[in-house]
Design a protein around this motif. Structure first.
Motif, PDB file in Angstrom:
ATOM      1  N   ARG A   4      -3.124  16.339  -1.521  1.00 16.76           N
ATOM      2  CA  ARG A   4      -4.585  16.451  -1.448  1.00 16.76           C
ATOM      3  C   ARG A   4      -5.246  15.156  -1.873  1.00 16.76           C
ATOM      4  O   ARG A   4      -6.250  14.729  -1.292  1.00 16.76           O
ATOM      5  N   GLY A   5      -4.674  14.498  -2.900  1.00 16.24           N
ATOM      6  CA  GLY A   5      -5.214  13.217  -3.346  1.00 16.24           C
ATOM      7  C   GLY A   5      -5.111  12.137  -2.285  1.00 16.24           C
ATOM      8  O   GLY A   5      -5.894  11.183  -2.282  1.00 16.24           O
ATOM      9  N   LEU A   6      -4.142  12.285  -1.383  1.00 14.23           N
ATOM     10  CA  LEU A   6      -3.973  11.321  -0.282  1.00 14.23           C
ATOM     11  C   LEU A   6      -4.772  11.723   0.956  1.00 14.23           C
ATOM     12  O   LEU A   6      -4.703  11.048   1.982  1.00 14.23           O
ATOM     13  N   PRO A  53       0.802  -1.231   0.000  1.00 16.92           N
ATOM     14  CA  PRO A  53       0.000   0.000   0.000  1.00 16.92           C
ATOM     15  C   PRO A  53       0.826   1.268   0.000  1.00 16.92           C
ATOM     16  O   PRO A  53       0.419   2.273  -0.567  1.00 16.92           O
ATOM     17  N   ARG A  54       2.014   1.243   0.619  1.00 14.74           N
ATOM     18  CA  ARG A  54       2.833   2.462   0.655  1.00 14.74           C
ATOM     19  C   ARG A  54       3.327   2.848  -0.724  1.00 14.74           C
ATOM     20  O   ARG A  54       3.608   4.012  -0.981  1.00 14.74           O
ATOM     21  N   GLY A  55       3.423   1.885  -1.623  1.00 18.87           N
ATOM     22  CA  GLY A  55       3.866   2.206  -2.969  1.00 18.87           C
ATOM     23  C   GLY A  55       2.725   2.326  -3.957  1.00 18.87           C
ATOM     24  O   GLY A  55       2.632   3.291  -4.705  1.00 18.87           O
ATOM     25  N   GLN A  56       1.817   1.345  -3.953  1.00 20.01           N
ATOM     26  CA  GLN A  56       0.812   1.280  -4.995  1.00 20.01           C
ATOM     27  C   GLN A  56      -0.201   2.414  -4.911  1.00 20.01           C
ATOM     28  O   GLN A  56      -0.463   3.101  -5.888  1.00 20.01           O
ATOM     29  N   GLY A  57      -0.802   2.622  -3.714  1.00 15.99           N
ATOM     30  CA  GLY A  57      -1.782   3.693  -3.593  1.00 15.99           C
ATOM     31  C   GLY A  57      -1.162   5.044  -3.865  1.00 15.99           C
ATOM     32  O   GLY A  57      -1.763   5.902  -4.532  1.00 15.99           O
ATOM     33  N   LEU A  58       0.048   5.241  -3.389  1.00 14.51           N
ATOM     34  CA  LEU A  58       0.768   6.487  -3.623  1.00 14.51           C
ATOM     35  C   LEU A  58       1.016   6.690  -5.111  1.00 14.51           C
ATOM     36  O   LEU A  58       0.804   7.778  -5.651  1.00 14.51           O
ATOM     37  N   LYS A  59       1.454   5.659  -5.800  1.00 14.96           N
ATOM     38  CA  LYS A  59       1.749   5.770  -7.224  1.00 14.96           C
ATOM     39  C   LYS A  59       0.502   6.094  -8.030  1.00 14.96           C
ATOM     40  O   LYS A  59       0.549   6.898  -8.972  1.00 14.96           O
ATOM     41  N   GLY A 100      13.684   2.448   6.254  1.00 12.50           N
ATOM     42  CA  GLY A 100      14.826   2.333   7.140  1.00 12.50           C
ATOM     43  C   GLY A 100      15.642   3.607   7.123  1.00 12.50           C
ATOM     44  O   GLY A 100      15.112   4.706   7.302  1.00 12.50           O
ATOM     45  N   THR A 101      16.921   3.482   6.876  1.00 10.92           N
ATOM     46  CA  THR A 101      17.818   4.641   6.863  1.00 10.92           C
ATOM     47  C   THR A 101      18.114   5.132   5.454  1.00 10.92           C
ATOM     48  O   THR A 101      19.073   5.878   5.236  1.00 10.92           O
ATOM     49  N   GLU A 102      17.290   4.730   4.477  1.00 12.80           N
ATOM     50  CA  GLU A 102      17.488   5.135   3.094  1.00 12.80           C
ATOM     51  C   GLU A 102      16.158   5.550   2.480  1.00 12.80           C
ATOM     52  O   GLU A 102      15.090   5.363   3.072  1.00 12.80           O
ATOM     53  N   ALA A 103      16.247   6.117   1.288  1.00  6.14           N
ATOM     54  CA  ALA A 103      15.050   6.401   0.503  1.00  6.14           C
ATOM     55  C   ALA A 103      14.892   5.290  -0.533  1.00  6.14           C
ATOM     56  O   ALA A 103      15.876   4.836  -1.123  1.00  6.14           O
ATOM     57  N   LEU A 104      13.671   4.852  -0.733  1.00  8.94           N
ATOM     58  CA  LEU A 104      13.378   3.803  -1.709  1.00  8.94           C
ATOM     59  C   LEU A 104      12.658   4.443  -2.891  1.00  8.94           C
ATOM     60  O   LEU A 104      11.620   5.087  -2.718  1.00  8.94           O
ATOM     61  N   LEU A 105      13.200   4.286  -4.083  1.00  4.49           N
ATOM     62  CA  LEU A 105      12.605   4.868  -5.275  1.00  4.49           C
ATOM     63  C   LEU A 105      11.459   3.978  -5.751  1.00  4.49           C
ATOM     64  O   LEU A 105      11.687   2.866  -6.227  1.00  4.49           O
ATOM     65  N   VAL A 106      10.220   4.452  -5.616  1.00  2.00           N
ATOM     66  CA  VAL A 106       9.064   3.634  -5.972  1.00  2.00           C
ATOM     67  C   VAL A 106       8.578   3.906  -7.389  1.00  2.00           C
ATOM     68  O   VAL A 106       7.850   3.095  -7.958  1.00  2.00           O
ATOM     69  N   GLU A 107       8.976   5.051  -7.975  1.00  2.00           N
ATOM     70  CA  GLU A 107       8.595   5.320  -9.360  1.00  2.00           C
ATOM     71  C   GLU A 107       9.524   6.369  -9.944  1.00  2.00           C
ATOM     72  O   GLU A 107      10.044   7.236  -9.226  1.00  2.00           O
TER      73      GLU A 107
END
Length: 267
Positions: free
Chosen positions: A254-256, A88-94, A119-126
């Motif tokens: 706003r969409g979130l 959900p953290r990736g799909q709904g956001l995307k 964690g201690t990094e950023a994950l590129l989801v798109e």
């Protein structure tokens, strides 16, 4: 070769890791530089004996988590992608972000990045990239340093203070330039990002670039992601890019379900 430890139903084996941990170790043996592995390579990189690797890989192939080509090399299977797409953290956001990312990509003709903290990094989801866009170091699913990328600085700036302190006490360097990061300067940068709701990050190597990033808020007023554009330094106009990125991030927020304006102080 030593025999496998005797298993007792419902209990952890008397020696070695549980099967699920070893299966995870096999999957973790793959990375961006090792997308295809022989049986021997998979065994060495996971630290699991060859016979056990072959047996576990067979189970993972049956489920679809691994695939094996005609050359005998193993690769990650599509079933994992199917499962990961449900996060959900990736799909709904995307789903919310992609139309606005598309608008930014159309305007800049470069890269538009969407990242979350993991964690201690950023994950590129798109990432959306134009055909003529410059080369960048990071791929979708890849991890980015918090202190040395536009999206990372935004996520770090809006993280809880205890987490920030745990990062700031570490010896930090900008990569690939390999230059040290001043904790005092980084603290000032994070404070400016919280004040302005915008980060501007410049990198000199391997190609000079500018990243302009803004936070994305969720309904509970937490920053859940960061949006950025990455452009060549010679084409960068942060004063023009900043409002565009901030506007897109505000629309995604706003969409979130967020009500807070980007860059505005909390009520």
């Amino acid at each position: 070769m030593s025999a496998e430890p005797t298993r007792v139903r419902g209990r952890r084996p008397p020696q070695g890791d549980p099967v699920v941990d070893r299966a995870f170790a096999l999957l973790a043996a793959f990375d961006a530089g090792h997308r295809s592995l022989t049986l021997g390579e998979l065994s060495r990189r996971s630290g699991i004996p060859t016979s056990s690797t072959l047996r576990l890989a067979g189970r993972l192939m049956a489920w679809g988590a691994l695939e094996r080509g005609a050359d005998g090399r193993f690769t990650i299977g599509l079933r994992l992608w199917e499962v990961a797409s449900l996060a959900p953290r990736g799909q709904g956001l995307k789903q919310v972000a992609l139309p606005f990312m598309g608008d930014l990509e159309e305007v800049t003709r470069q890269h538009v990045l969407l990242a979350v903290r993991e964690g201690t990094e950023a994950l590129l989801v798109e990432r959306l990239s134009a055909h003529q866009a410059m080369d960048v170091l990071y791929r979708v699913g890849g991890r980015l340093p918090l202190h040395s990328t536009g999206v990372g600085l935004v996520l770090l700036a809006f993280a809880e203070s205890s987490f920030q302190e745990s990062v700031l006490v570490q010896p930090l360097t900008h990569m690939p330039e390999n230059t040290p990061v001043s904790p005092a300067a980084l603290r000032r940068t994070l404070a400016e990002i919280r004040r302005d709701g915008l980060a501007t990050f410049r990198r000199r190597a391997p190609q000079p670039l500018v990243s302009v990033a803004a936070p994305i808020f969720a309904a509970d007023e937490r920053v859940v992601a960061a949006l950025s554009v990455v452009v060549p330094q010679e084409h960068a106009e942060p004063r023009l890019l900043g409002p565009a990125v901030r506007t897109a991030a505000r629309a995604i927020s706003r969409g979130l379900g967020a009500r807070r304006a980007i860059g505005a102080p909390p009520a």
